[in-house]
Design an enzyme around this catalytic site. Sequence first.
Site, PDB file in Angstrom:
ATOM      1  N   ARG A  31      -5.233   3.229  -9.005  1.00 48.16           N
ATOM      2  CA  ARG A  31      -6.053   3.299  -7.794  1.00 48.16           C
ATOM      3  C   ARG A  31      -7.420   3.950  -8.037  1.00 48.16           C
ATOM      4  NH1 ARG A  31      -3.365   2.857  -2.714  1.00 48.16           N
ATOM      5  NH2 ARG A  31      -1.823   1.228  -2.956  1.00 48.16           N
ATOM      6  N   ARG A  66     -10.783   4.151  -2.438  1.00 52.80           N
ATOM      7  CA  ARG A  66     -11.383   4.991  -1.409  1.00 52.80           C
ATOM      8  C   ARG A  66     -11.910   6.337  -1.837  1.00 52.80           C
ATOM      9  NH1 ARG A  66      -6.805   4.446   2.979  1.00 52.80           N
ATOM     10  NH2 ARG A  66      -5.697   4.766   1.027  1.00 52.80           N
ATOM     11  N   ARG A 104     -17.399  -1.790   0.770  1.00 47.65           N
ATOM     12  CA  ARG A 104     -16.358  -2.331   1.636  1.00 47.65           C
ATOM     13  C   ARG A 104     -16.766  -2.358   3.109  1.00 47.65           C
ATOM     14  NH1 ARG A 104     -11.023  -1.810   1.891  1.00 47.65           N
ATOM     15  NH2 ARG A 104     -11.484  -2.383   4.022  1.00 47.65           N
ATOM     16  N   ASP A 156      -4.667  -6.490  -4.533  1.00 43.70           N
ATOM     17  CA  ASP A 156      -3.501  -5.808  -3.967  1.00 43.70           C
ATOM     18  C   ASP A 156      -2.254  -6.611  -4.284  1.00 43.70           C
ATOM     19  OD1 ASP A 156      -2.914  -3.379  -2.045  1.00 43.70           O
ATOM     20  OD2 ASP A 156      -1.550  -5.002  -1.488  1.00 43.70           O
ATOM     21  N   TYR A 172       8.617  -4.542   1.366  1.00 42.33           N
ATOM     22  CA  TYR A 172       7.626  -4.735   2.442  1.00 42.33           C
ATOM     23  C   TYR A 172       7.955  -5.970   3.282  1.00 42.33           C
ATOM     24  CZ  TYR A 172       4.492  -1.222   0.430  1.00 42.33           C
ATOM     25  OH  TYR A 172       3.941  -0.047  -0.018  1.00 42.33           O
TER      26      TYR A 172
END
Length: 338
Positions: free
Chosen positions: A24, A28, A37, A73, A150
């Site tokens: 990651r 962010r 973004r 992703d 998920y």
Amino acid sequence: MSNSPLLSAYRGIRPDRLPVWFMRQAGRSLPEYRASRAGTVMLDACLTPELAAEITLQPVRRHGVDAAIFFSDIVVPLKLAGVDVEIVPGRGPVFGRPVRDAADLADLVAHDLDPQALAPIEEAVARTVAELGDVPLIGFAGAPFTLASYVVEGGPSKDQLRARTLMHAEPEAWRTLTGYLARISGAFLAAQVRSGARAVQLFDSWAGALSEADYRAGALPASAAALAAVHDVPKVHFGTGTALLLPAMRDAGADVVGVDHRLPLDAASALLGGSTPVQGNIDPALLAAPWPVLERHLEAVAAAGRAAPAHVLNLGHGVPPDTDPGVLTRIVEWTHRR
Ligand code: CP3
């Protein structure tokens, strides 16, 4: 490229200096990421080749890490197959039609992934590789068990309860579901390798919810099928809470095993029989600790990593969003100075 320390380590040959990258790292914690973004939802950003390439390159430019990881992703190939999925900020992947019965399953697996749909991925990877020079790009995909958790839940879950129920209650449906997800993730990996990725990592983030017996019977076969979709590149297999699963994860067809912060790397290497390169396992919590505390931890991680044939320094899980990016740069400088 042949002198990439990362690729040497992944092949089990200890390079002159310890290679480092961060799961990651593209995301962010970087202000330039947030600027890029702005105004674009996550999955649209993943499917805009120029933007995905730019975000992939940002942490390489800023930190000087030894690898790029493709900005995408684990649910992107499902999106490309036409499945109703979004990524909700602060939550994660959310599915419009969770798989709860046979009709839901039949509907899901009817969503074939047309090879043509992977064009935005291929273009993003090719653009990235063209800019990276000698720094290798790591491609990735989600492992079928983590993706299934998920899909069955409809979104993130605490302990993957519904997925684990399905595995035992409906073994045939479970095989159909994980077989489908293996084909999807395998195609996603193959597209990245075809376009220039030099290594791949399969993320089975939630595999630690399984016993070894359940992992071997219910998760390993589909993970092995996904990994078998690519050839001639080193394959890393990562999960969290997997101390009991490391040999099984290697047996799925991995060359390198990623380890989370719970298990020291020398203990991990012993469990793996001492012959498998390892990746990890800085505790992400220590990124927010004072530097001397973090540095002592880095020393311990690097020392434990010497028990394995080769070691790639990384975190035990992804970069927390509120991480000071300066700390990541400092870790890379520290690693390369040793
Ligand atoms: O490592 C990298 O920098 C490459 C990009 C990458 C992303 N997701 C980008 C992303 C990778 C390798 C992933 C893998 C991924 N995605 C996993 C496996 C690894 C892990 O962390 O366990 C999982 C379980 C997912 C599913 C997912 N996607 C979650 C749980 C979330 C977080 C949701 C949130 O907002 O808290 C995402 C979204 C996501 N994937 C972001 C990024 C950069 C954040 C999107 C944003 O900026 O809002």
